[in-house]
Design a protein around this motif. Structure first.
Motif, PDB file in Angstrom:
ATOM      1  N   VAL A  55       0.850  -1.189   0.000  1.00 13.05           N
ATOM      2  CA  VAL A  55       0.000   0.000   0.000  1.00 13.05           C
ATOM      3  C   VAL A  55       0.886   1.240   0.000  1.00 13.05           C
ATOM      4  CG1 VAL A  55      -1.751   1.307   1.256  1.00 13.05           C
ATOM      5  CG2 VAL A  55      -1.850  -1.201   1.207  1.00 13.05           C
ATOM      6  N   THR A  56       0.629   2.124  -0.956  1.00 15.84           N
ATOM      7  CA  THR A  56       1.354   3.383  -1.071  1.00 15.84           C
ATOM      8  C   THR A  56       0.352   4.522  -1.046  1.00 15.84           C
ATOM      9  OG1 THR A  56       3.071   2.315  -2.388  1.00 15.84           O
ATOM     10  CG2 THR A  56       2.972   4.716  -2.475  1.00 15.84           C
ATOM     11  N   VAL A  57       0.710   5.604  -0.357  1.00 15.91           N
ATOM     12  CA  VAL A  57      -0.185   6.747  -0.194  1.00 15.91           C
ATOM     13  C   VAL A  57       0.467   8.000  -0.773  1.00 15.91           C
ATOM     14  CG1 VAL A  57      -1.371   8.234   1.465  1.00 15.91           C
ATOM     15  CG2 VAL A  57      -1.229   5.765   1.876  1.00 15.91           C
ATOM     16  N   ALA A  58      -0.266   8.717  -1.606  1.00 18.04           N
ATOM     17  CA  ALA A  58       0.145  10.026  -2.096  1.00 18.04           C
ATOM     18  C   ALA A  58      -0.686  11.070  -1.359  1.00 18.04           C
ATOM     19  CB  ALA A  58      -0.077  10.129  -3.599  1.00 18.04           C
ATOM     20  N   SER A  59      -0.017  11.933  -0.601  1.00 12.88           N
ATOM     21  CA  SER A  59      -0.723  12.875   0.258  1.00 12.88           C
ATOM     22  C   SER A  59       0.093  14.144   0.418  1.00 12.88           C
ATOM     23  CB  SER A  59      -0.994  12.220   1.625  1.00 12.88           C
ATOM     24  OG  SER A  59      -1.869  12.993   2.413  1.00 12.88           O
ATOM     25  N   ALA A  60      -0.346  15.018   1.309  1.00 18.20           N
ATOM     26  CA  ALA A  60       0.419  16.217   1.638  1.00 18.20           C
ATOM     27  C   ALA A  60       1.627  15.823   2.481  1.00 18.20           C
ATOM     28  CB  ALA A  60      -0.454  17.202   2.400  1.00 18.20           C
ATOM     29  N   PRO A  61       2.798  16.420   2.254  1.00 16.82           N
ATOM     30  CA  PRO A  61       3.988  16.069   3.041  1.00 16.82           C
ATOM     31  C   PRO A  61       3.759  16.184   4.542  1.00 16.82           C
ATOM     32  CG  PRO A  61       4.600  17.450   1.191  1.00 16.82           C
ATOM     33  CD  PRO A  61       3.096  17.422   1.222  1.00 16.82           C
ATOM     34  N   ALA A  62       3.015  17.202   4.978  1.00 16.25           N
ATOM     35  CA  ALA A  62       2.767  17.396   6.410  1.00 16.25           C
ATOM     36  C   ALA A  62       1.950  16.265   7.008  1.00 16.25           C
ATOM     37  CB  ALA A  62       2.054  18.731   6.642  1.00 16.25           C
ATOM     38  N   GLU A  73       3.373   0.391   8.035  1.00 12.45           N
ATOM     39  CA  GLU A  73       3.349  -0.597   6.945  1.00 12.45           C
ATOM     40  C   GLU A  73       3.130   0.036   5.577  1.00 12.45           C
ATOM     41  OE1 GLU A  73       1.988  -2.606  10.743  1.00 12.45           O
ATOM     42  OE2 GLU A  73       1.548  -0.713   9.712  1.00 12.45           O
ATOM     43  N   ALA A  74       2.609   1.259   5.526  1.00 13.93           N
ATOM     44  CA  ALA A  74       2.344   1.916   4.249  1.00 13.93           C
ATOM     45  C   ALA A  74       3.509   2.800   3.830  1.00 13.93           C
ATOM     46  CB  ALA A  74       1.073   2.757   4.348  1.00 13.93           C
ATOM     47  N   MET A  75       3.774   2.849   2.547  1.00 17.30           N
ATOM     48  CA  MET A  75       4.718   3.808   1.979  1.00 17.30           C
ATOM     49  C   MET A  75       3.967   5.091   1.681  1.00 17.30           C
ATOM     50  SD  MET A  75       6.610   1.079  -0.531  1.00 17.30           S
ATOM     51  CE  MET A  75       5.068   0.252  -0.925  1.00 17.30           C
ATOM     52  N   ALA A  76       4.697   6.214   1.594  1.00 14.18           N
ATOM     53  CA  ALA A  76       4.020   7.488   1.360  1.00 14.18           C
ATOM     54  C   ALA A  76       4.949   8.474   0.667  1.00 14.18           C
ATOM     55  CB  ALA A  76       3.522   8.080   2.677  1.00 14.18           C
ATOM     56  N   PHE A  77       4.356   9.360  -0.125  1.00 11.96           N
ATOM     57  CA  PHE A  77       5.135  10.391  -0.810  1.00 11.96           C
ATOM     58  C   PHE A  77       4.251  11.608  -1.077  1.00 11.96           C
ATOM     59  CE2 PHE A  77       3.186   7.922  -4.172  1.00 11.96           C
ATOM     60  CZ  PHE A  77       2.865   8.846  -5.157  1.00 11.96           C
ATOM     61  N   GLN A  82       4.826  14.797  -9.368  1.00 16.57           N
ATOM     62  CA  GLN A  82       4.104  14.234 -10.510  1.00 16.57           C
ATOM     63  C   GLN A  82       4.812  13.033 -11.136  1.00 16.57           C
ATOM     64  OE1 GLN A  82       0.942  16.180 -12.031  1.00 16.57           O
ATOM     65  NE2 GLN A  82       1.071  16.075  -9.813  1.00 16.57           N
ATOM     66  N   ALA A  83       6.139  13.092 -11.171  1.00 15.94           N
ATOM     67  CA  ALA A  83       6.880  11.974 -11.768  1.00 15.94           C
ATOM     68  C   ALA A  83       6.707  10.708 -10.938  1.00 15.94           C
ATOM     69  CB  ALA A  83       8.359  12.340 -11.891  1.00 15.94           C
ATOM     70  N   LEU A  84       6.826  10.833  -9.623  1.00 18.91           N
ATOM     71  CA  LEU A  84       6.666   9.660  -8.756  1.00 18.91           C
ATOM     72  C   LEU A  84       5.215   9.182  -8.763  1.00 18.91           C
ATOM     73  CD1 LEU A  84       7.914   7.636  -6.869  1.00 18.91           C
ATOM     74  CD2 LEU A  84       7.708   9.290  -5.000  1.00 18.91           C
ATOM     75  N   LEU A  85       4.279  10.121  -8.813  1.00 13.23           N
ATOM     76  CA  LEU A  85       2.867   9.733  -8.868  1.00 13.23           C
ATOM     77  C   LEU A  85       2.585   8.929 -10.133  1.00 13.23           C
ATOM     78  CD1 LEU A  85      -0.022   9.820  -7.796  1.00 13.23           C
ATOM     79  CD2 LEU A  85      -0.289  12.071  -8.862  1.00 13.23           C
ATOM     80  N   THR A  86       3.128   9.379 -11.251  1.00  9.65           N
ATOM     81  CA  THR A  86       2.943   8.646 -12.508  1.00  9.65           C
ATOM     82  C   THR A  86       3.529   7.245 -12.409  1.00  9.65           C
ATOM     83  OG1 THR A  86       3.001  10.698 -13.782  1.00  9.65           O
ATOM     84  CG2 THR A  86       3.462   8.656 -14.970  1.00  9.65           C
ATOM     85  N   GLN A  87       4.723   7.147 -11.837  1.00 12.05           N
ATOM     86  CA  GLN A  87       5.372   5.851 -11.678  1.00 12.05           C
ATOM     87  C   GLN A  87       4.537   4.924 -10.802  1.00 12.05           C
ATOM     88  OE1 GLN A  87       9.422   6.072 -10.126  1.00 12.05           O
ATOM     89  NE2 GLN A  87       9.156   4.106  -9.097  1.00 12.05           N
ATOM     90  N   LYS A 109      -5.326  18.616 -10.280  1.00 17.62           N
ATOM     91  CA  LYS A 109      -4.183  18.153 -11.067  1.00 17.62           C
ATOM     92  C   LYS A 109      -3.939  16.666 -10.839  1.00 17.62           C
ATOM     93  CE  LYS A 109       0.524  19.644 -12.217  1.00 17.62           C
ATOM     94  NZ  LYS A 109       1.611  20.598 -11.864  1.00 17.62           N
ATOM     95  N   GLY A 110      -4.088  16.230  -9.572  1.00 12.63           N
ATOM     96  CA  GLY A 110      -3.910  14.817  -9.252  1.00 12.63           C
ATOM     97  C   GLY A 110      -4.931  13.941  -9.949  1.00 12.63           C
ATOM     98  N   LEU A 111      -6.197  14.377  -9.934  1.00  9.87           N
ATOM     99  CA  LEU A 111      -7.247  13.605 -10.605  1.00  9.87           C
ATOM    100  C   LEU A 111      -7.007  13.546 -12.104  1.00  9.87           C
ATOM    101  CD1 LEU A 111      -9.940  12.083 -10.596  1.00  9.87           C
ATOM    102  CD2 LEU A 111     -11.102  14.297 -10.723  1.00  9.87           C
ATOM    103  N   ASP A 112      -6.626  14.672 -12.695  1.00 10.69           N
ATOM    104  CA  ASP A 112      -6.369  14.703 -14.136  1.00 10.69           C
ATOM    105  C   ASP A 112      -5.231  13.759 -14.515  1.00 10.69           C
ATOM    106  OD1 ASP A 112      -8.384  16.546 -14.475  1.00 10.69           O
ATOM    107  OD2 ASP A 112      -7.050  18.283 -14.567  1.00 10.69           O
ATOM    108  N   LEU A 113      -4.191  13.727 -13.685  1.00 13.65           N
ATOM    109  CA  LEU A 113      -3.067  12.836 -13.977  1.00 13.65           C
ATOM    110  C   LEU A 113      -3.504  11.376 -13.881  1.00 13.65           C
ATOM    111  CD1 LEU A 113      -0.018  12.757 -14.631  1.00 13.65           C
ATOM    112  CD2 LEU A 113       0.388  12.474 -12.187  1.00 13.65           C
ATOM    113  N   VAL A 114      -4.298  11.054 -12.871  1.00 15.10           N
ATOM    114  CA  VAL A 114      -4.800   9.686 -12.729  1.00 15.10           C
ATOM    115  C   VAL A 114      -5.611   9.291 -13.954  1.00 15.10           C
ATOM    116  CG1 VAL A 114      -6.432   8.244 -11.451  1.00 15.10           C
ATOM    117  CG2 VAL A 114      -4.739   9.598 -10.207  1.00 15.10           C
ATOM    118  N   LEU A 115      -6.513  10.155 -14.374  1.00 16.95           N
ATOM    119  CA  LEU A 115      -7.364   9.840 -15.522  1.00 16.95           C
ATOM    120  C   LEU A 115      -6.560   9.696 -16.816  1.00 16.95           C
ATOM    121  CD1 LEU A 115     -10.444  12.148 -14.818  1.00 16.95           C
ATOM    122  CD2 LEU A 115     -10.346   9.657 -14.615  1.00 16.95           C
ATOM    123  N   SER A 116      -5.397  10.330 -16.873  1.00 17.63           N
ATOM    124  CA  SER A 116      -4.574  10.237 -18.081  1.00 17.63           C
ATOM    125  C   SER A 116      -3.590   9.077 -18.045  1.00 17.63           C
ATOM    126  CB  SER A 116      -3.805  11.549 -18.292  1.00 17.63           C
ATOM    127  OG  SER A 116      -2.790  11.719 -17.311  1.00 17.63           O
TER     128      SER A 116
END
Length: 280
Positions: A55-62, A73-77, A82-87, A109-116
């Motif tokens: 399980v990996t989580v993309a969220s706010a750094p804070a 147990e979860a990874m996070a960034f 955007q490059a890591l999110l795409t990967q 922007k995050g939703l648009d990248l996911v949809l693309s």
């Protein structure tokens, strides 16, 4: 059809001896922007406890230190990477976007990248804020046919145009015809109902008002993600099974609690899944 324990017992089997983390699926969760950091933490807790392998989580750094204090147990960034999110999108079996996402430019922007970037063999689960962002789009180019929508009644009204008073089985089926062919709708209410485009309809007979607290939907979305990640043979049964287990655990906890906290549900998931895997 009514969902019951038989669905879970057929779905949750003893794990094969020759298996590893990748066997049980890679899940990417996206959300938790200020001030909604707790939402993605609760979703991640549910995903991990439901058995997803990675399980990996993309969220706010804070939000990442708080996430790791609850769930190492979860990874996070950082969602802004955007490059890591795409990967991470490309390497996942299932992507959940929406819990605590909000409506900021970064969220859009995050939703648009996911949809693309989501691919045809992946499952995309859309929850919470992402449903509202989706509803604002004039046109959507869907990247996969395997879509799971988890709206509460107001979110479904915004997305489908169906007023709450008119939200019934017939109208839900008509609305689903405008989505990809394998879309599953989890229409959340006091009598949550699950639909697909083949005509399958499943209604929950478990759950109650003790679930009416913040984070309950985030936990459900996480459980669905965990089930979809590891039980990839039948998307409808995975979604229905997770939805049933979520409320069945709440029913049990409500025997001794006036209000059932979402995090308590997550704590109970592994033992319930163990029990279901061993019963005939």
């Amino acid at each position: 059809m009514m969902i019951d324990e038989k669905v879970l017992k057929n779905l949750i089997q003893p794990r094969p001896l020759k298996s590893h983390k990748g066997t049980f699926g890679r899940a990417l969760l996206i959300g938790g922007l200020y001030p909604y950091g707790g939402a993605i933490i609760m979703a991640a807790l549910a995903t991990v406890n439901s058995g997803a392998g990675l399980v990996t989580v993309a969220s706010a750094p804070a939000n990442i230190p708080a996430l790791h204090s609850h769930l190492p147990e979860a990874m996070a960034f950082d969602l802004a990477d955007q490059a890591l999110l795409t990967q991470q999108i490309h390497s996942s079996h299932v992507i959940l976007i929406g819990p605590g996402l909000g409506d900021s430019p970064l969220a859009q922007k995050g939703l648009d990248l996911v949809l693309s970037q989501v691919q045809a063999n992946q499952t995309l689960i859309i929850d919470g804020s992402a449903l509202d962002l989706l509803a604002k789009k004039d046109q959507i180019s869907w990247p996969t046919q395997k879509i799971v929508l988890t709206p509460h009644q107001k979110e479904w009204e915004r997305l489908s145009g169906i007023e709450i008073s008119q939200q019934n089985q017939e109208n839900a089926r008509e609305a689903l015809a405008h989505f990809p062919s394998q879309t599953i709708l989890v229409a959340k209410s006091h009598q949550t109902t699950i639909y697909d485009q083949t005509g399958q309809v499943a209604q929950l007979t478990v759950g109650g008002p003790y679930q009416a607290t913040g984070g309950m939907g985030d936990t459900l979305a996480g459980m669905i993600t965990g089930f979809v990640a590891q039980f990839r043979e039948d998307l409808f049964k995975s979604v229905a099974g997770a939805s049933y287990l979520h409320s069945a655990i709440a029913d049990d906890l409500a025997q001794d609690a006036y209000v059932v906290l979402p995090t308590r549900i997550s704590q109970e998931i592994p033992s319930w899944m163990k029990k279901m895997s061993e019963e005939d």
